[in-house]
Design an enzyme around this catalytic site. Structure first.
Site, PDB file in Angstrom:
ATOM      1  N   HIS A  78       0.824  -1.209   0.000  1.00 25.73           N
ATOM      2  CA  HIS A  78       0.000   0.000   0.000  1.00 25.73           C
ATOM      3  C   HIS A  78       0.857   1.258   0.000  1.00 25.73           C
ATOM      4  O   HIS A  78       0.357   2.325   0.327  1.00 25.73           O
ATOM      5  CB  HIS A  78      -0.911   0.010   1.245  1.00 25.73           C
ATOM      6  CG  HIS A  78      -1.943  -1.070   1.226  1.00 25.73           C
ATOM      7  ND1 HIS A  78      -2.283  -1.801   2.339  1.00 25.73           N
ATOM      8  CD2 HIS A  78      -2.695  -1.567   0.219  1.00 25.73           C
ATOM      9  CE1 HIS A  78      -3.209  -2.684   2.026  1.00 25.73           C
ATOM     10  NE2 HIS A  78      -3.476  -2.567   0.746  1.00 25.73           N
ATOM     11  N   LYS A 108       7.356  -4.662 -10.075  1.00 26.77           N
ATOM     12  CA  LYS A 108       7.176  -4.311 -11.482  1.00 26.77           C
ATOM     13  C   LYS A 108       6.744  -2.852 -11.624  1.00 26.77           C
ATOM     14  O   LYS A 108       7.302  -2.096 -12.419  1.00 26.77           O
ATOM     15  CB  LYS A 108       6.104  -5.240 -12.073  1.00 26.77           C
ATOM     16  CG  LYS A 108       5.945  -5.164 -13.551  1.00 26.77           C
ATOM     17  CD  LYS A 108       4.869  -6.126 -14.032  1.00 26.77           C
ATOM     18  CE  LYS A 108       5.215  -7.571 -13.760  1.00 26.77           C
ATOM     19  NZ  LYS A 108       4.270  -8.511 -14.393  1.00 26.77           N
ATOM     20  N   LYS A 120      -2.885  -8.737  -6.745  1.00 29.96           N
ATOM     21  CA  LYS A 120      -3.187  -9.851  -7.654  1.00 29.96           C
ATOM     22  C   LYS A 120      -4.402 -10.586  -7.131  1.00 29.96           C
ATOM     23  O   LYS A 120      -4.635 -10.647  -5.918  1.00 29.96           O
ATOM     24  CB  LYS A 120      -2.009 -10.833  -7.729  1.00 29.96           C
ATOM     25  CG  LYS A 120      -2.000 -11.635  -9.005  1.00 29.96           C
ATOM     26  CD  LYS A 120      -1.423 -10.827 -10.145  1.00 29.96           C
ATOM     27  CE  LYS A 120      -1.370 -11.557 -11.442  1.00 29.96           C
ATOM     28  NZ  LYS A 120      -0.610 -10.795 -12.453  1.00 29.96           N
TER      29      LYS A 120
HETATM   30  P1  NAD Z   1      -3.305 -16.506 -21.694  1.00 32.67           P
HETATM   31  O1  NAD Z   1      -4.294 -17.299 -20.952  1.00 32.67           O
HETATM   32  O2  NAD Z   1      -3.773 -15.539 -22.726  1.00 32.67           O
HETATM   33  O3  NAD Z   1      -2.220 -17.456 -22.431  1.00 32.67           O
HETATM   34  C1  NAD Z   1      -1.507 -18.474 -21.808  1.00 32.67           C
HETATM   35  C2  NAD Z   1      -1.201 -19.516 -22.863  1.00 32.67           C
HETATM   36  O4  NAD Z   1      -0.339 -20.495 -22.316  1.00 32.67           O
HETATM   37  C3  NAD Z   1      -2.457 -20.230 -23.350  1.00 32.67           C
HETATM   38  O5  NAD Z   1      -2.474 -20.233 -24.754  1.00 32.67           O
HETATM   39  C4  NAD Z   1      -2.297 -21.627 -22.762  1.00 32.67           C
HETATM   40  O6  NAD Z   1      -2.922 -22.635 -23.549  1.00 32.67           O
HETATM   41  C5  NAD Z   1      -0.796 -21.768 -22.745  1.00 32.67           C
HETATM   42  N1  NAD Z   1      -0.327 -22.821 -21.833  1.00 32.67           N
HETATM   43  C6  NAD Z   1      -0.898 -23.286 -20.705  1.00 32.67           C
HETATM   44  N2  NAD Z   1      -0.141 -24.255 -20.156  1.00 32.67           N
HETATM   45  C7  NAD Z   1       0.928 -24.397 -20.958  1.00 32.67           C
HETATM   46  C8  NAD Z   1       2.054 -25.255 -20.947  1.00 32.67           C
HETATM   47  N3  NAD Z   1       2.233 -26.149 -19.991  1.00 32.67           N
HETATM   48  N4  NAD Z   1       2.957 -25.146 -21.947  1.00 32.67           N
HETATM   49  C9  NAD Z   1       2.788 -24.243 -22.933  1.00 32.67           C
HETATM   50  N5  NAD Z   1       1.728 -23.400 -22.998  1.00 32.67           N
HETATM   51  C10 NAD Z   1       0.814 -23.493 -22.036  1.00 32.67           C
HETATM   52  O7  NAD Z   1      -2.434 -15.788 -20.569  1.00 32.67           O
HETATM   53  P2  NAD Z   1      -1.497 -14.530 -20.737  1.00 32.67           P
HETATM   54  O8  NAD Z   1      -2.265 -13.326 -20.370  1.00 32.67           O
HETATM   55  O9  NAD Z   1      -0.786 -14.599 -22.029  1.00 32.67           O
HETATM   56  O10 NAD Z   1      -0.482 -14.792 -19.530  1.00 32.67           O
HETATM   57  C11 NAD Z   1       0.640 -15.660 -19.673  1.00 32.67           C
HETATM   58  C12 NAD Z   1       1.654 -15.324 -18.596  1.00 32.67           C
HETATM   59  O11 NAD Z   1       2.027 -13.943 -18.742  1.00 32.67           O
HETATM   60  C13 NAD Z   1       1.175 -15.474 -17.155  1.00 32.67           C
HETATM   61  O12 NAD Z   1       2.284 -15.855 -16.365  1.00 32.67           O
HETATM   62  C14 NAD Z   1       0.748 -14.068 -16.792  1.00 32.67           C
HETATM   63  O13 NAD Z   1       0.800 -13.854 -15.385  1.00 32.67           O
HETATM   64  C15 NAD Z   1       1.818 -13.276 -17.503  1.00 32.67           C
HETATM   65  N6  NAD Z   1       1.469 -11.877 -17.780  1.00 32.67           N
HETATM   66  C16 NAD Z   1       0.353 -11.544 -18.474  1.00 32.67           C
HETATM   67  C17 NAD Z   1       0.083 -10.199 -18.737  1.00 32.67           C
HETATM   68  C18 NAD Z   1      -1.090  -9.754 -19.580  1.00 32.67           C
HETATM   69  O14 NAD Z   1      -1.200  -8.543 -19.860  1.00 32.67           O
HETATM   70  N7  NAD Z   1      -1.944 -10.653 -20.030  1.00 32.67           N
HETATM   71  C19 NAD Z   1       0.938  -9.209 -18.238  1.00 32.67           C
HETATM   72  C20 NAD Z   1       2.077  -9.586 -17.538  1.00 32.67           C
HETATM   73  C21 NAD Z   1       2.332 -10.928 -17.313  1.00 32.67           C
END
Ligand code: NAD
Length: 485
Positions: A78, A108, A120
């Site tokens: 906070h 971050k 989160k």
């Molecule tokens: P998403 O759900 O859009 O995509 C995740 C992808 O990973 C899916 O296509 C899924 O099928 C695939 N997946 C699942 N298990 C897997 C495995 N064992 N091997 C390979 N692929 C696998 O999610 P996202 O938003 O792209 O988030 C992905 C990561 O990025 C997470 O760790 C999230 O915390 C991080 N992240 C996301 C954002 C955002 O803006 N969306 C920002 C920062 C960090």
């Protein structure tokens, strides 16, 4: 700067789950950085500790049966408000994972100069196993729980999409919040990652992947770093493997390919595709949309054991799926020289030690995947100002540029081509401004972290430099709040 208000919240349960290892990794990273710093132990402990965890359980009717759904919201810090961080929809979610992810959000935000504390959330469901109607009811119920506990609102805590959630869920959350708080003029700022029609900002969906591209581009154009890693300069000759073809992975692959790199492998949960001569990212996306899977794509070899492709030859690896994907089991087999952590926590602390010894550099999640929160910040600003970026000045800028072009043509006696006129004359619209703000942030933060690294001679990795950069900023913030002398 706003101070944290006392809020009525439930206490955290302390059971250890699958996220315990992840949380432990984040704490190890923090402690490693803290060893290089001289802040009082108490203030470091305050920065490290998660301030609040809400755990709720509520009933939902799924397939005609009542099920109890577990969900969380962690507000790690906070020191600045609101807290900010996505909501994960995953069967594997647990409280430790949520805390780890919330703490990463704090660091971050500090690293990319976004004035928020880290937060989160998670709902323990597999969104693919419930109907859209059930998913909507669960999302709206979760939102009501957050409203009741004062864990959502433009000035207190602002969720966003994460693994398993996207624009649709954010629109449901905004709508639920607005119907409970009709007198809140800033209600739309209660959540980011909304569709543009519901107060979202252009460029948010692709922001994290675009940010990964900007960060990697900065790294491969860093002469000292490339020399240290024994790599050539630029993206042109780089072979890249991406794990996860979701929001982050797909967009990172797309922008890196557009930037000149060759995407040789893409890994999904049900298999991977590999082609040493390159994979057309747009064509693979079309194939996935048509068939439901990236596998059996005609222009690449399908590899059934998808994760084995993490160990295939490449220059840069972009794990963009889940945490702990590079661990003690495979760290010594990774061929890439640079790993850009698109996902949060894809490398365990133990694996990182192995990678450092092998001279492989990880560009840490807290920086490289911060594009989403940077553009979420822009969306929140848009919601608070109630006006689209560029609306006030685009036309003015265009008129000024047109007058300038006319003056240059008159003085030089040389007429610009229509395409030159178009390029120089146009005013910036919302997407231009968002992308430019993101690019500037990713470039600026890269050099801030590298400067920290240069000035801490005993630091051997970029993650520790990133943690030091973040912790210093948060400690300064506490100091100016008057919490410690
Ligand atoms: P998403 O759900 O859009 O995509 C995740 C992808 O990973 C899916 O296509 C899924 O099928 C695939 N997946 C699942 N298990 C897997 C495995 N064992 N091997 C390979 N692929 C696998 O999610 P996202 O938003 O792209 O988030 C992905 C990561 O990025 C997470 O760790 C999230 O915390 C991080 N992240 C996301 C954002 C955002 O803006 N969306 C920002 C920062 C960090």
């Amino acid at each position: 700067m706003a101070k944290a208000k006392a809020k009525p919240k439930a206490a955290s349960s302390s059971h250890a789950g699958m996220g315990a290892g992840f949380n432990e990794s984040v704490n190890r990273y923090f402690n490693k950085a803290a060893n290089h710093m001289s802040h009082p132990a108490g203030i470091l402990e305050q920065i490290r500790a998660c301030n609040t965890v809400l755990e709720v359980k509520f009933p939902a009717r799924i397939n005609g049966e009542i099920q109890v759904i577990s969900a969380w919201r962690a507000e790690h810090s906070h020191h600045k408000l609101p807290c900010k961080g996505g909501i994960r929809y995953s069967e594997d979610a647990d409280v430790e994972e949520v805390i780890a992810l919330a703490s990463l959000m704090t660091y971050k935000c500090a690293v990319v100069n976004v004035p928020f504390g880290g937060g989160k959330g998670a709902i323990k469901i597999n969104p693919k196993k419930v109907s859209v109607e059930e998913l909507e009811r669960i999302t709206r119920r979760y939102t009501v729980e957050l409203i009741h506990k004062n864990c959502i609102g433009a000035s207190v805590d602002v969720p966003a999409p994460d693994y398993g959630s996207g624009q649709r869920e954010m629109a449901w959350i905004a709508d639920t919040y607005q119907s409970y708080r009709p007198d809140d003029i800033n209600a739309l700022g209660c959540v980011t990652g909304k569709p543009v029609s519901q107060g979202g900002v252009r460029g948010r969906t692709e922001a994290t992947g675009r940010g990964v591209y900007f960060g990697v581009r900065e790294a491969v154009n860093d002469t000292a770093l490339m020399k240290k890693l024994g790599m050539t300069m630029g993206l042109g000759d780089k072979r890249i493997i991406v794990q996860g073809f979701g929001n982050v992975g797909y967009h990172a692959a797309k922008f890196l390919q557009e930037g000149g790199a060759t995407i040789v492998g893409i890994i999904e949960w049900d298999g991977a595709v590999y082609n040493k001569d390159g994979i057309d990212v747009a064509a693979l996306d079309a194939h996935r949309k048509a068939t439901g899977s990236i596998t059996n794509f005609a222009a690449a070899k399908t590899v059934k054991n998808g994760n084995s492709v993490l160990e295939y030859p490449c220059d840069i690896l972009v794990p963009a799926a889940l945490e702990s994907q590079i661990n003690e089991g495979n760290a010594d087999k990774i061929k890439a020289k640079l790993i850009a952590e698109g996902a949060n926590g894809p490398i365990t602390a133990a694996a990182e030690e192995i990678l450092i010894k092998r001279g492989i550099l990880a560009i840490p999640d807290m920086y490289i995947n911060a594009g989403g929160v940077v553009v979420s910040y822009f969306e929140w600003l848009k919601n608070l100002s109630h006006v689209r970026f560029g609306r006030m000045d685009k036309r003015f800028e265009e008129n000024t540029n047109t007058s300038l072009i006319a003056a240059v043509e008159r003085i030089t006696g040389h007429a610009l081509t229509p395409s030159e006129r178009e390029l120089i004359g146009r005013g910036a619209d919302e997407e231009d401004l968002v992308n430019s703000g993101l690019e500037d942030t990713m470039i600026g933060s890269y050099h801030e972290i590298m400067e920290t690294w240069r000035t801490h001679k005993k630091v051997h990795d970029m993650r520790t430099a990133g943690f030091i950069t973040a912790i210093d900023k948060i400690a300064t913030s506490y100091s100016s709040l008057g919490i410690f002398p």
